[in-house]
Scaffold this motif. Structure first.
Motif, PDB file in Angstrom:
ATOM      1  N   LEU A 122       0.827  -1.206   0.000  1.00  0.00           N
ATOM      2  CA  LEU A 122       0.000   0.000   0.000  1.00  0.00           C
ATOM      3  C   LEU A 122       0.861   1.256   0.000  1.00  0.00           C
ATOM      4  O   LEU A 122       0.658   2.156  -0.815  1.00  0.00           O
ATOM      5  N   ARG A 123       1.832   1.332   0.902  1.00  0.00           N
ATOM      6  CA  ARG A 123       2.645   2.543   1.023  1.00  0.00           C
ATOM      7  C   ARG A 123       3.552   2.774  -0.184  1.00  0.00           C
ATOM      8  O   ARG A 123       3.667   3.893  -0.663  1.00  0.00           O
ATOM      9  N   GLU A 124       4.200   1.721  -0.677  1.00  0.00           N
ATOM     10  CA  GLU A 124       5.223   1.893  -1.702  1.00  0.00           C
ATOM     11  C   GLU A 124       4.711   1.747  -3.130  1.00  0.00           C
ATOM     12  O   GLU A 124       5.199   2.426  -4.022  1.00  0.00           O
ATOM     13  N   ASN A 125       3.759   0.868  -3.371  1.00  0.00           N
ATOM     14  CA  ASN A 125       3.312   0.627  -4.744  1.00  0.00           C
ATOM     15  C   ASN A 125       2.037   1.377  -5.108  1.00  0.00           C
ATOM     16  O   ASN A 125       1.902   1.843  -6.226  1.00  0.00           O
ATOM     17  N   VAL A 126       1.090   1.434  -4.176  1.00  0.00           N
ATOM     18  CA  VAL A 126      -0.186   2.088  -4.488  1.00  0.00           C
ATOM     19  C   VAL A 126      -0.082   3.591  -4.262  1.00  0.00           C
ATOM     20  O   VAL A 126      -0.348   4.389  -5.154  1.00  0.00           O
ATOM     21  N   LEU A 127       0.304   3.984  -3.045  1.00  0.00           N
ATOM     22  CA  LEU A 127       0.324   5.406  -2.701  1.00  0.00           C
ATOM     23  C   LEU A 127       1.632   6.103  -3.070  1.00  0.00           C
ATOM     24  O   LEU A 127       1.641   7.315  -3.245  1.00  0.00           O
ATOM     25  N   ASN A 128       2.718   5.351  -3.166  1.00  0.00           N
ATOM     26  CA  ASN A 128       4.052   5.924  -3.390  1.00  0.00           C
ATOM     27  C   ASN A 128       4.310   7.079  -2.428  1.00  0.00           C
ATOM     28  O   ASN A 128       4.550   8.208  -2.828  1.00  0.00           O
ATOM     29  N   VAL A 129       4.242   6.777  -1.143  1.00  0.00           N
ATOM     30  CA  VAL A 129       4.416   7.786  -0.107  1.00  0.00           C
ATOM     31  C   VAL A 129       5.814   8.373  -0.214  1.00  0.00           C
ATOM     32  O   VAL A 129       6.804   7.648  -0.314  1.00  0.00           O
ATOM     33  N   SER A 130       5.897   9.711  -0.199  1.00  0.00           N
ATOM     34  CA  SER A 130       7.185  10.389  -0.321  1.00  0.00           C
ATOM     35  C   SER A 130       7.941  10.346   0.999  1.00  0.00           C
ATOM     36  O   SER A 130       7.395   9.978   2.038  1.00  0.00           O
ATOM     37  N   GLU A 131       9.192  10.750   0.953  1.00  0.00           N
ATOM     38  CA  GLU A 131      10.057  10.686   2.130  1.00  0.00           C
ATOM     39  C   GLU A 131       9.638  11.660   3.229  1.00  0.00           C
ATOM     40  O   GLU A 131       9.823  11.401   4.394  1.00  0.00           O
TER      41      GLU A 131
END
Length: 160
Positions: A122-131
């Protein structure tokens, strides 16, 4: 429409558990019975009496209460947007789940470190949460089709 919603199902048991269990339910029920139900009945009754929307009803009652109607309308709009984002995520996961193996299946390396699970997906592939919160990310194009489908679905449901 918002008397029972997703928040009641997802958030309420957590709030009860973290705030003392049954001891939390006593003031909650008192406030609900003494404030929530009468205000809800007032709004519904006034809407029936005046045959107008919530913003007009509060404005017709008094100039001083017109802000309550506008605030209620704004809150309904924001909740509607939030629910539409949840529908978008649901449609995305529904589409991705038709693959032979779902991409959020837990994977570990030889040192038993988690490489992939549902939260990481969810965090890395779907939302691509920034640093950081200051970094504005790019548009998540994989969510564009489910987002458009969610709006089309809502339009089709509301279209008369």
């Amino acid at each position: 429409g918002y008397a029972v919603g997703l928040g009641n199902i997802w958030r309420f048991p957590y709030l009860v558990f973290t705030n003392g269990g049954a001891a939390f339910l006593i003031p909650y029920l008192i406030i609900t019975v003494c404030l929530g139900v009468p205000i809800f009945a007032l709004e519904v009754g006034a809407g029936q009496l005046f045959q107008k929307g919530v913003a007009r009803v509060w404005r017709d009652l008094s100039v001083w209460t017109s802000g309550a109607g506008l605030a209620s309308t704004l809150v309904c709009f924001i909740i509607g947007l939030y629910y539409n984002v949840l529908i978008t995520y649901s449609l995305y996961y529904l589409g991705v789940s038709f693959r032979e193996t779902v991409p959020w299946t837990e994977q570990r390396d030889e040192n038993d470190n988690v490489l992939m699970n549902a939260d990481i997906y969810l965090r890395e592939n779907v939302l691509n949460v920034s640093e950081s919160a200051n970094a504005i990310g790019a548009v998540q194009w994989q969510l564009l089709i489910p987002f458009a489908a969610a709006w089309i679905l809502i339009f089709a449901i509301l279209f008369k």
